[in-house]
Design an enzyme around this catalytic site. Sequence first.
Site, short mmCIF file in Angstrom:
data_model
loop_
_atom_site.label_atom_id
_atom_site.label_comp_id
_atom_site.label_asym_id
_atom_site.label_seq_id
_atom_site.Cartn_x
_atom_site.Cartn_y
_atom_site.Cartn_z
CB VAL A 11 -0.95 0.00 1.23
CG1 VAL A 11 -1.65 1.35 1.35
CG2 VAL A 11 -1.98 -1.11 1.10
CB THR A 86 -3.85 -4.26 10.20
OG1 THR A 86 -4.44 -4.36 8.89
CG2 THR A 86 -3.61 -2.81 10.51
CG PHE A 152 -11.16 1.03 -1.73
CD1 PHE A 152 -11.86 0.08 -1.01
CD2 PHE A 152 -11.31 2.36 -1.36
CE1 PHE A 152 -12.71 0.43 0.04
CE2 PHE A 152 -12.15 2.74 -0.32
CZ PHE A 152 -12.85 1.77 0.37
NE ARG A 154 -8.29 -3.80 -9.38
CZ ARG A 154 -8.42 -3.89 -10.69
NH1 ARG A 154 -8.89 -4.98 -11.23
NH2 ARG A 154 -8.06 -2.91 -11.49
CG LEU A 252 -20.09 -12.79 -11.15
CD1 LEU A 252 -21.25 -12.54 -12.12
CD2 LEU A 252 -20.62 -13.48 -9.90
CB CYS A 262 -6.93 -7.67 1.20
SG CYS A 262 -5.67 -6.40 1.13
NE ARG A 329 1.59 -10.24 1.53
CZ ARG A 329 1.39 -8.95 1.74
NH1 ARG A 329 1.37 -8.49 2.97
NH2 ARG A 329 1.19 -8.13 0.73
C1 UDX Z 1 -8.45 -6.75 -2.77
C2 UDX Z 1 -9.51 -5.73 -3.16
O1 UDX Z 1 -9.98 -6.02 -4.48
C3 UDX Z 1 -8.94 -4.32 -3.06
O2 UDX Z 1 -9.95 -3.37 -3.33
C4 UDX Z 1 -8.39 -4.11 -1.64
O3 UDX Z 1 -7.82 -2.85 -1.49
C5 UDX Z 1 -7.37 -5.17 -1.31
O4 UDX Z 1 -7.95 -6.46 -1.47
P1 UDX Z 1 -6.33 -7.86 -3.93
O5 UDX Z 1 -6.10 -8.60 -2.66
O6 UDX Z 1 -5.18 -7.22 -4.61
O7 UDX Z 1 -7.40 -6.70 -3.74
O8 UDX Z 1 -6.94 -8.93 -4.95
P2 UDX Z 1 -8.25 -9.12 -5.83
O9 UDX Z 1 -7.96 -8.77 -7.22
O10 UDX Z 1 -9.42 -8.49 -5.21
O11 UDX Z 1 -8.39 -10.72 -5.73
C6 UDX Z 1 -8.45 -11.39 -4.48
C7 UDX Z 1 -8.52 -12.88 -4.64
O12 UDX Z 1 -9.76 -13.28 -5.22
C8 UDX Z 1 -7.45 -13.48 -5.56
O13 UDX Z 1 -6.99 -14.69 -5.00
C9 UDX Z 1 -8.19 -13.73 -6.86
O14 UDX Z 1 -7.61 -14.76 -7.65
C10 UDX Z 1 -9.56 -14.12 -6.34
N1 UDX Z 1 -10.64 -13.88 -7.31
C11 UDX Z 1 -10.97 -12.62 -7.70
C12 UDX Z 1 -11.39 -14.97 -7.80
O15 UDX Z 1 -11.12 -16.14 -7.45
N2 UDX Z 1 -12.41 -14.71 -8.66
C13 UDX Z 1 -12.76 -13.47 -9.07
O16 UDX Z 1 -13.70 -13.34 -9.85
C14 UDX Z 1 -12.00 -12.38 -8.58
#
Ligand code: UDX
Length: 432
Positions: A11, A86, A152, A154, A252, A262, A329
């Site tokens: 971040v 955190t 927020f 990603r 989806l 996160c 992680r």
């Molecule tokens: C997330 C939030 O999207 C972001 O807004 C916040 O600030 C931090 O946490 P991030 O952890 O970077 O971001 O990953 P993200 O792209 O949201 O994906 C999280 C997990 O869900 C991944 O393991 C991803 O592979 C999985 N995922 C995501 C799915 O399995 N299917 C989906 O359709 C979308």
Amino acid sequence: MNICIIGTGYVGLPSGACFAELGNNVVCVDIDEKKINELNNGKITLYEEGLEEIFLRNLENKKLKFTTSIKEGLKNADLILIAVGTPPHPLTKEADLKYIYAAVRDIAKNLDHYAVIATKSTVPVGTGDEIEKNLLQENPKAQFDVISLPEFLREGFAVYDFFNPDRIIVGLNSQKPKKVIEELYAPFKNKSQILFVNRRSSETIKYASNAFLAIKIHYINEMADFCEKTGADILEVAKGMGLDNRIGNRFLNPGPGYGGSCFPKDTQAMAFMGKKNDVNLSLIDSAIKGNEERKDKIAQKILSCIDDLKNDQVAILGLAFKDGTDDCRESPAVEIVSKLLKEGVKIHAYDPKAMELAKSILKDQIKYAKDAYEAIKDSSLLVILTEWKEFRELDLNQISSLMKHKKILDFRNLLDKEKSLEAGFVYSGVGR
Ligand code: UDX
């Protein structure tokens, strides 16, 4: 504006570089001396698409500085962003705030002018109040306002998300800090919406958003299981559902479960807050349980496709928790590999960005390939676990000529099912 950012992780570092790119003077502070030295020497310490260029440019023009000295960081700072980790408490799973309060103590000891102090880290509801109390206890004369400014971004898309935010949420309990925030986000005025809410609402918005997205993924994963049993195709089902604007077509995609720094941590922290406040958050509890169980189920499915445990090698494509990042992680891929290793499976793995970090976790228990084809060579089963785009482009003929047995388990639905079957593979996707 002069900005001090405490914490140079996923971040703090992208935020720092991007705020500098907008013309602010940014000083990033971290207790990790090695990291700060590397950053000062122009070595970026994490992979994030498009970040290195911005980082180097602003390091060179001195808009972006790094130091281990909080005193130096706070000098003339109008805004202090707390962006430390955190992590979940090992026992209770609540958000562990020790790094937050360590940063707050440092700020209290060194702050000698008015500044707005913002939590960018994800913190439980009420943390802003506690920070305020702690600051005044340490330094009754300190002049500040504490606001909540949840992040927020990603991972993997942090730079894009920074410059194209869906929304900017600002939690404040007085009007004074509003000016600083309006100035900070002035360049974004036309592009996004700034929503001012009270501090506790802002803290809750972050958890409620992440938990909602985790539930959405858990839901589509359960629907994928349902499709597998009933002959429906999850890709068609998700497309049909997503055409409804109320549902939306994003998040989806079924897969091996959500991971990263996160969603797993924030859902658990939210579940803890629910219990603490005697509120039933059954959907979140269910997503946490389902997401854990999913990795076991997937490991079992992989095991059931191995004919000869002693001699067969499994090619694993993808170790990062998702595409676009080197972060492992809470990666479902790494957790599934660990489960397979316990059963004695021989693994040859490849990930476009996460090899180094995966190695630090899995050590020499698996073989690491230079590219996808090297991992696939002589394997009896190909398993795809991370949604890297480059895996979509794999040449089925080449894979076919390299593998011992032509079997694919595609847990991200990246390959074309029909073409895989035509090429003679035993192919199984997720939910279809
Ligand atoms: C997330 C939030 O999207 C972001 O807004 C916040 O600030 C931090 O946490 P991030 O952890 O970077 O971001 O990953 P993200 O792209 O949201 O994906 C999280 C997990 O869900 C991944 O393991 C991803 O592979 C999985 N995922 C995501 C799915 O399995 N299917 C989906 O359709 C979308």
